[in-house]
Design a protein around this motif. Structure first.
Motif, short mmCIF file in Angstrom:
data_model
loop_
_atom_site.label_atom_id
_atom_site.label_comp_id
_atom_site.label_asym_id
_atom_site.label_seq_id
_atom_site.Cartn_x
_atom_site.Cartn_y
_atom_site.Cartn_z
N SER A 1 7.98 2.71 -28.48
CA SER A 1 9.71 3.38 -28.37
C SER A 1 10.26 2.33 -27.24
O SER A 1 8.71 1.87 -26.61
CB SER A 1 9.91 4.53 -28.40
OG SER A 1 9.22 5.06 -26.71
N LEU A 2 11.23 2.15 -27.45
CA LEU A 2 12.41 1.15 -25.86
C LEU A 2 11.27 2.12 -24.46
O LEU A 2 11.00 2.98 -24.24
CB LEU A 2 13.58 1.06 -25.74
CG LEU A 2 14.17 0.31 -27.45
CD1 LEU A 2 15.54 0.43 -26.56
CD2 LEU A 2 13.55 -1.09 -26.73
N PRO A 3 11.41 1.21 -23.45
CA PRO A 3 10.65 1.52 -21.94
C PRO A 3 11.73 2.18 -22.15
O PRO A 3 12.79 2.11 -21.69
CB PRO A 3 9.66 0.37 -21.59
CG PRO A 3 10.50 -0.66 -21.89
CD PRO A 3 11.25 -0.50 -23.38
N GLU A 4 11.35 3.38 -20.59
CA GLU A 4 12.86 3.17 -19.33
C GLU A 4 12.72 2.64 -18.90
O GLU A 4 12.52 1.52 -18.13
CB GLU A 4 11.25 4.49 -18.24
CG GLU A 4 11.21 5.67 -19.72
CD GLU A 4 12.23 6.69 -19.85
OE1 GLU A 4 13.66 6.63 -19.05
OE2 GLU A 4 12.18 6.78 -21.31
N PHE A 5 14.22 2.22 -18.14
CA PHE A 5 14.78 1.56 -17.95
C PHE A 5 15.38 1.68 -16.36
O PHE A 5 16.58 3.16 -17.12
CB PHE A 5 15.14 0.29 -18.62
CG PHE A 5 16.50 0.97 -19.44
CD1 PHE A 5 17.68 0.65 -19.08
CD2 PHE A 5 15.85 0.55 -20.46
CE1 PHE A 5 18.98 0.73 -19.96
CE2 PHE A 5 16.74 1.48 -21.84
CZ PHE A 5 18.64 1.30 -21.59
N ASP A 6 16.31 1.68 -15.41
CA ASP A 6 17.05 1.56 -14.74
C ASP A 6 18.53 0.65 -15.10
O ASP A 6 18.14 -0.32 -14.80
CB ASP A 6 16.49 1.28 -12.83
CG ASP A 6 17.92 1.75 -12.24
OD1 ASP A 6 18.92 1.58 -12.58
OD2 ASP A 6 17.17 2.29 -10.92
N SER B 1 20.74 4.48 -31.29
CA SER B 1 19.96 5.87 -30.98
C SER B 1 18.53 5.13 -32.06
O SER B 1 17.29 5.10 -31.75
CB SER B 1 19.87 6.46 -32.44
OG SER B 1 19.71 6.30 -34.29
N SER B 2 18.50 3.65 -32.74
CA SER B 2 17.26 3.29 -33.06
C SER B 2 17.99 1.32 -33.81
O SER B 2 18.00 1.30 -34.47
CB SER B 2 16.83 3.29 -34.45
OG SER B 2 17.54 3.43 -35.23
#
Length: 144
Positions: A45-50, A109-110
């Motif tokens: 899944s995509l990494p968390e990002f600001d 969503s994806s």
């Protein structure tokens, strides 16, 4: 001859700065996708990002590469019209690509990771320079 030598030195310095941006990208810019896309990302899944920090850093990197690219184009061709055209193309490219990138990141969503990878790559690498040099050179040859 010294004028030509100074132009080549200027082009070399600008190219060295572009390479330096790439070499020090981890230290200079916030981009959680640098490491993500170097791994086997297809099943992650995509990494968390600001969002704001990512946008700001993509913008700063794009601007740095754009200024250096336009400098190279000017020193290579010495044509102010080419610079105006390039600047307009860079602005249009940035607006379109950053809009698509953030739409995919925030509202999809994806997202298609490969598409995301290439959009981001176009924003952070001076790919337009590689396209504009032959285009302007061809235009120069055909207008003589």
């Amino acid at each position: 001859m010294p004028n030509k030598l100074l132009r080549y030195i200027g082009i070399s310095i600008a190219l060295l700065l572009i390479v330096s941006i790439r070499f020090f990208e981890h230290k200079l810019f916030y981009d959680p996708f640098l490491q993500f896309f170097k791994s086997e990302y297809q099943n992650k899944s995509l990494p968390e990002f600001d969002t704001f920090k990512l946008f700001l850093n993509l913008f700063l990197r794009f601007i740095a590469n754009t200024i250096l690219s336009i400098t190279i184009l000017y020193l290579f061709f010495l044509n102010k019209m080419h610079i105006k055209i390039a600047a307009v193309l860079y602005v249009i490219l940035f607006v379109i690509l950053i809009s698509v990138l953030f739409y995919l990141l925030l509202f999809s969503s994806s997202p298609n990771y490969l598409f995301l990878f290439y959009i981001r790559r176009f924003l952070i690498q001076p790919i337009m320079l590689l396209l504009l040099i032959p285009a302007f050179y061809f235009q120069k040859l055909t207008s003589q």
